[in-house]
Design an enzyme around this catalytic site. Sequence first.
Site, PDB file in Angstrom:
ATOM      1  N   ASP A 132       0.857  -1.184   0.000  1.00 18.02           N
ATOM      2  CA  ASP A 132       0.000   0.000   0.000  1.00 18.02           C
ATOM      3  C   ASP A 132       0.893   1.234   0.000  1.00 18.02           C
ATOM      4  O   ASP A 132       1.820   1.339   0.815  1.00 18.02           O
ATOM      5  CB  ASP A 132      -0.882   0.033   1.258  1.00 18.02           C
ATOM      6  CG  ASP A 132      -2.039  -0.948   1.146  1.00 18.02           C
ATOM      7  OD1 ASP A 132      -2.231  -1.514   0.045  1.00 18.02           O
ATOM      8  OD2 ASP A 132      -2.732  -1.163   2.150  1.00 18.02           O
ATOM      9  N   ASP A 163     -13.799  -6.282  -4.859  1.00 19.65           N
ATOM     10  CA  ASP A 163     -13.954  -6.481  -3.418  1.00 19.65           C
ATOM     11  C   ASP A 163     -15.370  -6.971  -3.194  1.00 19.65           C
ATOM     12  O   ASP A 163     -16.321  -6.299  -3.614  1.00 19.65           O
ATOM     13  CB  ASP A 163     -13.778  -5.155  -2.655  1.00 19.65           C
ATOM     14  CG  ASP A 163     -12.383  -4.565  -2.846  1.00 19.65           C
ATOM     15  OD1 ASP A 163     -11.442  -5.328  -3.098  1.00 19.65           O
ATOM     16  OD2 ASP A 163     -12.248  -3.318  -2.759  1.00 19.65           O
TER      17      ASP A 163
END
Lengths: 193, 251
Positions: B11, B130
Amino acid sequence: MNIVIVDYGTGNIKSIQFAFKRLGVEAILSSNPEIIKAADKVIFPGVGEASSAMKMLKKSGLDKLIPTLEQPVLGICLGMQLMCNYTEEGNTKGLGIFKANVKRFSNAVKVPQMGWNTIKNLKSDLFKGIHESDYMYLVHSYYAENCDEAIATSDYEMQYASALAKDNFYGVQFHPEKSSIVGEQLLKNFLKL
Amino acid sequence: MLTKRIVPCLDIKNGRTVKGVNFVDLRDAGDPVVLAKQYAELGADELVFLDISATLEGRKTMHDMVLKVAEQVNIPFTVGGGISSVEDVDDLLHCGADKVSINSSAIKRPELVNELSNKFGSQCVVVAIDAKQIDNKWIVHLAGGTIPTELNLFDWAKEVEQRGAGEILFTSMNNDGTKAGFANDALVKLANTVNIPIIASGGAGTVQHFVDTFKIGKADAALAASVFHFGEIEILELKKELRKQNIEVRL
């Protein structure tokens, strides 16, 4: 050494330039026939769709030039496929350097093939220091049929030619610029041809 | 044979890694380029960088990072986060990214998947999904999993395949962060629904979880963050164990 990467508006060619830079060699990008002709070594890359890539080659006249080159030429991925006789992708006639035809994998396997696969039946100095069943990184939906010009094969759905050679022309389906140290070895070998 | 892939995910915010990384004694563990190089040397098969910067400035920094990674790293990598147009992708590929991953922007405008695959080829278009299991249905969520949609995971996966996606990165929100294993039931159903590679994400905690997601979940690649970043699982050891259990990996 004067290395030229043929720049005809396709693909991620910066990665190849960077891979040579990591080997301490500055490769230049060019679509200029004079510069390409004068190179010690020529890289013919390609990512994307075959018929549109061939159109771009024709636009710049490089389709005529490439088959006449006399120095070592390395086609990578779509570059290799365009050096073949014919590809099913967009029903495209290739440069005819290799006599192999390029076909699409069937839906019996996942398409595209994406990831690391082994290379076998290695036959050229291009693979010096590289071992049978070493891994290379591949991303492709079309493959060159196995034939007597194959200098490496891989298995995916069937055995196909993952590298080809004829005279001063070499083609690899995998991406040496993305294939870790094995790929680096191949690029080093190409520089020595 | 084509191998299964192990994919560490980083990330990134304003050009720096967000979560701490301490699997190895690095001079600058916040520098994604240093980390990426290290992961490549340790046997990662590819890398995913997820940009979670919220600002334009942060995004620009991402371009510099992509360029540096491309310069220094010899394995493929995917960049995701905040990509919503053909121009965004063109920029990232020009900086040297191998693939891009789109998520919310594809849900908002599904034609984007067609546009990207037509222009750049399916091979560089990863659609990240997701999804969360609610009342036995896998519901697709957007905006980092915060907003539920009307879409069902399997229908949406089929649709993006038909629109030209080259790969699906499926994160199970039920499993993410639990370290209790990947969502293998959903993964195997996904593998039977589409004919493009699937990256499993969410739930990695042990070596056996990776074995299971390849064997039971039929995943083509497995993505994880913290178990790698905190050295809980070493990639080389993981791959050795996978090979021992007859799973094809690059060693």
